[in-house]
Structure formats: structure tokens, C-alpha cells
Write an enzyme that holds these catalytic residues in place. Structure first.
Site, mmCIF file in Angstrom:
data_model
loop_
_atom_site.group_PDB
_atom_site.id
_atom_site.type_symbol
_atom_site.label_atom_id
_atom_site.label_comp_id
_atom_site.label_asym_id
_atom_site.label_seq_id
_atom_site.Cartn_x
_atom_site.Cartn_y
_atom_site.Cartn_z
ATOM 1 N NE ARG A 1 -3.587 -2.231 2.775
ATOM 2 C CZ ARG A 1 -3.316 -3.394 3.376
ATOM 3 N NH1 ARG A 1 -2.101 -3.582 3.907
ATOM 4 N NH2 ARG A 1 -4.214 -4.344 3.450
ATOM 5 C CE LYS B 1 -7.961 -1.701 5.503
ATOM 6 N NZ LYS B 1 -8.576 -1.746 4.160
ATOM 7 C CG HIS C 1 -4.270 0.813 -3.987
ATOM 8 N ND1 HIS C 1 -3.647 0.546 -2.780
ATOM 9 C CD2 HIS C 1 -5.253 -0.124 -4.115
ATOM 10 C CE1 HIS C 1 -4.234 -0.495 -2.205
ATOM 11 N NE2 HIS C 1 -5.202 -0.922 -2.997
ATOM 12 N NE ARG D 1 -2.731 -3.886 -1.204
ATOM 13 C CZ ARG D 1 -2.282 -4.695 -0.251
ATOM 14 N NH1 ARG D 1 -0.990 -4.870 -0.083
ATOM 15 N NH2 ARG D 1 -3.132 -5.336 0.531
ATOM 16 C CG HIS E 1 -5.900 -9.263 1.325
ATOM 17 N ND1 HIS E 1 -6.068 -9.568 -0.020
ATOM 18 C CD2 HIS E 1 -5.709 -7.909 1.363
ATOM 19 C CE1 HIS E 1 -5.970 -8.478 -0.741
ATOM 20 N NE2 HIS E 1 -5.761 -7.455 0.079
ATOM 21 C CE1 TYR F 1 -5.804 -7.571 -6.927
ATOM 22 C CE2 TYR F 1 -5.871 -8.805 -4.871
ATOM 23 C CZ TYR F 1 -5.741 -7.606 -5.546
ATOM 24 O OH TYR F 1 -5.548 -6.443 -4.855
#
Length: 282
Positions: free
Chosen positions: A133, A158, A223, A226, A249, A258
Site C-alpha cells: 500500500r 492495516k 494503488h 499493488r 489480507h 484477483y
């Protein structure tokens, strides 16, 4: 006695919300209060529903912003005021599921080739090479480069989680070249003030400039690099499980998007129209 705003900020801090989320939630409740010209403690379910509906119907805010407003008001009424939040009476709006844009490998290379500043090249290449990120790249420290194990350490990303990502050979090469020229001390990519990291806005601007020079007209942002990292890995045969861990994640559902972006399997699918010519008539 602390004000409602001070109480809400205290509650947000107590639950470990990031500074950005705290600021967004406080701003949302302030906007809600100003709309009615009353303290939010004097407002209830009817006003909340009417306000959220107004935002949706006038389309003055994105679905993402409206969901942030919903979460902020829910937090305020449930936690700060201690009231019951009626989920049935105040439903959360559904956010349209949109696939993120991605760039081809050639387009990504075009962006890197457009950069002549070694620092800018190092930053954007690191974001793509490790799937970072933009805030994670901005907050990298020199000590986070583990060349012995060929990995990058991302601190307090995050969800306040640490993780490791890839340190590719090419990425290490550009970082070493950058270090020899710029000699960063603590922060890998310091800002104008060497004691502070580069701002995310500065990184976004350098991407926009490189994208323009490269002649790319797609609606993409920094972004997107990524997203490209994940998509290109998937197309190369990397498992979705490993990609999930590299991206940090929590849920595999987030990474599964994806699967819809990769073209690897689709290229091998033959349209039924093409199969018609294979039918032999007697």
C-alpha cells in the site's frame, strides 16, 4: 465534562482505530450534526435514515463514503451514546462490486522507464515488487530491508499487523543504487525533512507524472501497482494463499477478487462460435 466529540475520540482511541479512521468518523458525525443544526444526541433513527437516503439520492458522495458515514454514526450512537442501533430500520447500503483496473506487465515497465529520478523509481518499483500500500511504502525504514533473507518487513500495516513481503533481486538492486546516491538514514524514503517519511500524496503525484509520460490513459492510481503485483503473480502460477499472505489480507475473500482479473485461464478458453467450424456436415 468532556464534549461528545471528545468522548467519541476517546472511544475511538480506546478501540485502537487508526488516526485516519478517527478523523473520518469525527468528520462524518460533525457533518450529520451540521445538516440538522442540532446536537447529534437530539437526533435519532428517523433523522439518520433520512440523511443517509439524501446522500444516496443526491449522489453527492460515493458509496464508499456513505458506508463510512454509516459506520461512523453507528459507532457514535452505540458506543458514545450507548443507544441501540436498529439494523433493520437502518440498513447498510450495498456497495457496487467493481473490479479494480490493472496494467499489463509492459505498461508497468513503461511507467518505470518514464522515471529518471532514482528515488522515484525506487519507490514505485518497491510498491510493485512487494505489493505494498502507498502508506506502507512511505513508512518503510532502512532497517526493514532484509537482504539476507530477501524480504521486506512491513510494520504496523492495516489492522496494526506486521508482515513480510518479497524483496526481489531487481528491487534490491535499485534500492542499493538509490542508497548509494541518497544515503537515507532512518526512513528509507524521507521527505523534505529527513526526520520524517515522504507523504503519500507525494508518491501519488510521482505516479501520476510517470503515467502521463508513459502515455497511459487508463483510470489507475499508484494503488494499482499493488493490484498488478497480485494479478501478475496469479498469472505466473502463484497460489492465492501465498498472495493473500503477501498482501496482508485477513480474509481470502478479499484476495479472491484477483481471480476475476487474471487472464491466464481465459486465454485458453475457446468461444463456442469458434467450435462451430469444427462441426463436420455429412
Amino acid at each position: 465534562m468532556p464534549t461528545l466529540k471528545e468522548q467519541m475520540k476517546f472511544n475511538l482511541e480506546l478501540r485502537g482505530y487508526s488516526p485516519n479512521t478517527q478523523a473520518a468518523y469525527l468528520r462524518c458525525v460533525t457533518e450529520f450534526s451540521r445538516h440538522y443544526g442540532k446536537s447529534p444526541s437530539l437526533l435519532g433513527t428517523t433523522e439518520i435514515k433520512d440523511y443517509l437516503h439524501l446522500l444516496l439520492s443526491t449522489q453527492t458522495k460515493s458509496h464508499s463514503s456513505i458506508n463510512t458515514m454509516y459506520s461512523a454514526l453507528k459507532f457514535f450512537y452505540e458506543i458514545t451514546l450507548g443507544r441501540t442501533w436498529d439494523v433493520k430500520a437502518i440498513p447498510r447500503t450495498k456497495t457496487p462490486k467493481q473490479l479494480p483496473s490493472v496494467l499489463s506487465a509492459a505498461e508497468v515497465k513503461g511507467i518505470f522507464d518514464a522515471l529518471t529520478n532514482i528515488k522515484h523509481r525506487a519507490i514505485l518499483m518497491t510498491i510493485y515488487a512487494a505489493g505494498l500500500r502507498v502508506s506502507e511504502a512511505a513508512n518503510l525504514k532502512v532497517a526493514d530491508i532484509d537482504s539476507k533473507n530477501m524480504q521486506l518487513r512491513i510494520r504496523q500495516a492495516k489492522g496494526k499487523k506486521d508482515r513480510y513481503s518479497l524483496l526481489s533481486t531487481e528491487n534490491l538492486h535499485i534500492l542499493r543504487e538509490y542508497w548509494k546516491r541518497c544515503r537515507p538514514k532512518e526512513w528509507l524514503f524521507p521527505g523534505y525533512d529527513q526526520d520524517k517519511p515522504l507523504t503519500t500524496r507525494s508518491i501519488q503525484k510521482m505516479f501520476e507524472k510517470a503515467k502521463s509520460i508513459a502515455g497511459i490513459h487508463k483510470q489507475v492510481s499508484v494503488h494499482t501497482l499493488r493490484h498488478c503485483f497480485a494479478t501478475h503473480l496469479l498469472e505466473a502460477g502463484t497460489s492465492i494463499y501465498h498472495i493473500q499472505n503477501l498482501l496482508g489480507h485477513t480474509s481470502p475473500k478479499t484476495t479472491n477478487i484477483y481471480l476475476y482479473l487474471t487472464r491466464k485461464d481465459l486465454l485458453n478458453v475457446k468461444s463456442p462460435l469458434d467450435r462451430l467450424k469444427e462441426i463436420v456436415h455429412d
